[in-house]
Write a protein that holds these residues in place. Structure first.
Motif, PDB file in Angstrom:
ATOM      1  N   UNK B  88       0.829  -1.204   0.000  1.00 39.95           N
ATOM      2  CA  UNK B  88       0.000   0.000   0.000  1.00 39.95           C
ATOM      3  C   UNK B  88       0.869   1.262   0.000  1.00 39.95           C
ATOM      4  N   UNK B  92       0.803   4.115  -2.700  1.00 43.91           N
ATOM      5  CA  UNK B  92       0.657   5.548  -2.358  1.00 43.91           C
ATOM      6  C   UNK B  92       1.717   6.371  -3.093  1.00 43.91           C
ATOM      7  N   UNK B  95       0.849   6.627  -6.727  1.00 45.50           N
ATOM      8  CA  UNK B  95      -0.253   7.560  -6.972  1.00 45.50           C
ATOM      9  C   UNK B  95       0.251   9.007  -6.912  1.00 45.50           C
ATOM     10  N   UNK B  96       1.134   9.278  -5.962  1.00 48.15           N
ATOM     11  CA  UNK B  96       1.641  10.657  -5.823  1.00 48.15           C
ATOM     12  C   UNK B  96       2.498  11.031  -7.015  1.00 48.15           C
ATOM     13  N   UNK B  99       1.239  11.896 -11.388  1.00 46.42           N
ATOM     14  CA  UNK B  99       0.913  13.127 -12.105  1.00 46.42           C
ATOM     15  C   UNK B  99       2.054  14.100 -12.195  1.00 46.42           C
ATOM     16  N   UNK B 100       3.254  13.726 -11.736  1.00 46.45           N
ATOM     17  CA  UNK B 100       4.357  14.686 -11.703  1.00 46.45           C
ATOM     18  C   UNK B 100       4.954  14.939 -13.072  1.00 46.45           C
ATOM     19  N   UNK B 102       3.357  15.626 -15.726  1.00 46.33           N
ATOM     20  CA  UNK B 102       2.552  16.588 -16.502  1.00 46.33           C
ATOM     21  C   UNK B 102       2.805  17.994 -16.005  1.00 46.33           C
TER      22      UNK B 102
END
Lengths: 164, 102
Positions: B88, B92, B95-96, B99-100, B102
């Motif tokens: 997990x 996490x 997931x963080x 989007x870095x 873009x």
């Protein structure tokens, strides 16, 4: 001559007197007057020559003056042109500096805004990830039974069989 | 996949790694699980770890419910983490970081 009342002696004396008078006049009147007239003419001629010379000097002075004025005007125009050119260069430099500073400021602002945007996005992603993990943890904690734990242990054993 | 992630986890937790302990000629292995293991499971884990490190081990088992599931083993300064909590945590981070770019 007797009949005319003219005495020969008297005529001769009159002629002698006339000659003497002419000689005297020549000596005492004509010559000084002629000398005076010659001197006067010489003075007038000298005055005319002096006036001509003065006129030429004045003309030369006028020409020199005009030349100096023209030179001064050229120099003044040169100084004015140089001052205008320097002012133009200063104005262009100031404008270029201002544009560059504005561009730098704009770039810094853009970078700061981009950094803030990335920070905000990362904070949002972090918050979302925390929520996902917290929710998943709860679900997994409630869903995992003994069989699930057993499978996880078996998976651990299966993935760590390679000797070092 | 798991090996690489485990090594990363070991690097992250390196400061917390237990210093290599040798006791009576055997290296100490600290094994933690979310639920108690059976003796058979403990024996299999010890054998797997010994095969992995290539030397006999003395294992110490602990129960830590916060791991949620799976097994975490620390042998010397090497941490092998195959727990649900670690997965997990990896999820996490993914997931963080997703989007870095873009």
């Amino acid at each position: 001559m007797q009949a005319l009342g003219i005495s020969a002696g008297h005529l001769i004396s009159q002629l002698a007197n006339l000659v003497i008078l002419l000689l005297a006049l020549r000596v005492f009147l004509y010559r000084p007057v002629l000398n005076m007239l010659d001197e006067r003419a010489a003075k007038i001629r000298q005055g005319l020559e002096d006036a001509e010379a003065a006129s030429q000097t004045a003309a030369q002075a006028q020409a020199e003056y005009e030349k100096c004025i023209e030179q001064a005007q050229r120099e003044a125009q040169g100084i004015l042109d140089q001052a205008r050119e320097e002012a133009r260069q200063l104005r262009e430099k100031a404008l270029a500096d201002a544009q560059r500073e504005a561009q730098e400021l704009l770039e810094k602002s853009r970078q700061a805004a981009e950094m803030d945007r990335r920070k905000a996005l990362r904070a949002e992603r972090t918050q979302l990830a925390d929520l996902v993990v917290a929710a998943a943890s709860k679900v997994i904690d409630q869903a995992l039974d003994d069989q699930g734990h057993k499978r996880l242990v078996e998976q651990f054993l299966a993935e760590n069989t390679a000797p070092k | 996949m798991t090996k690489q992630l485990r090594q990363s986890a070991a690097e992250e937790q390196g400061t917390q790694a237990t210093v290599l302990v040798e006791e009576q000629g055997r290296t100490l292995a600290a094994v933690r699980t979310a639920v108690p293991l059976t003796h058979a499971q403990q024996a299999m884990i010890v054998r797997r770890l010994e095969a992995h490190v290539g030397q006999p081990l003395r294992a110490q088992f602990e129960v830590d419910p916060s791991l949620l599931g799976g097994v975490q083993a620390q042998v010397g300064d090497q941490l092998i983490d195959d727990t649900v909590r670690w997965r997990l945590s990896a999820l996490r981070e993914a997931l963080i970081k997703s989007g870095e770019s873009t």
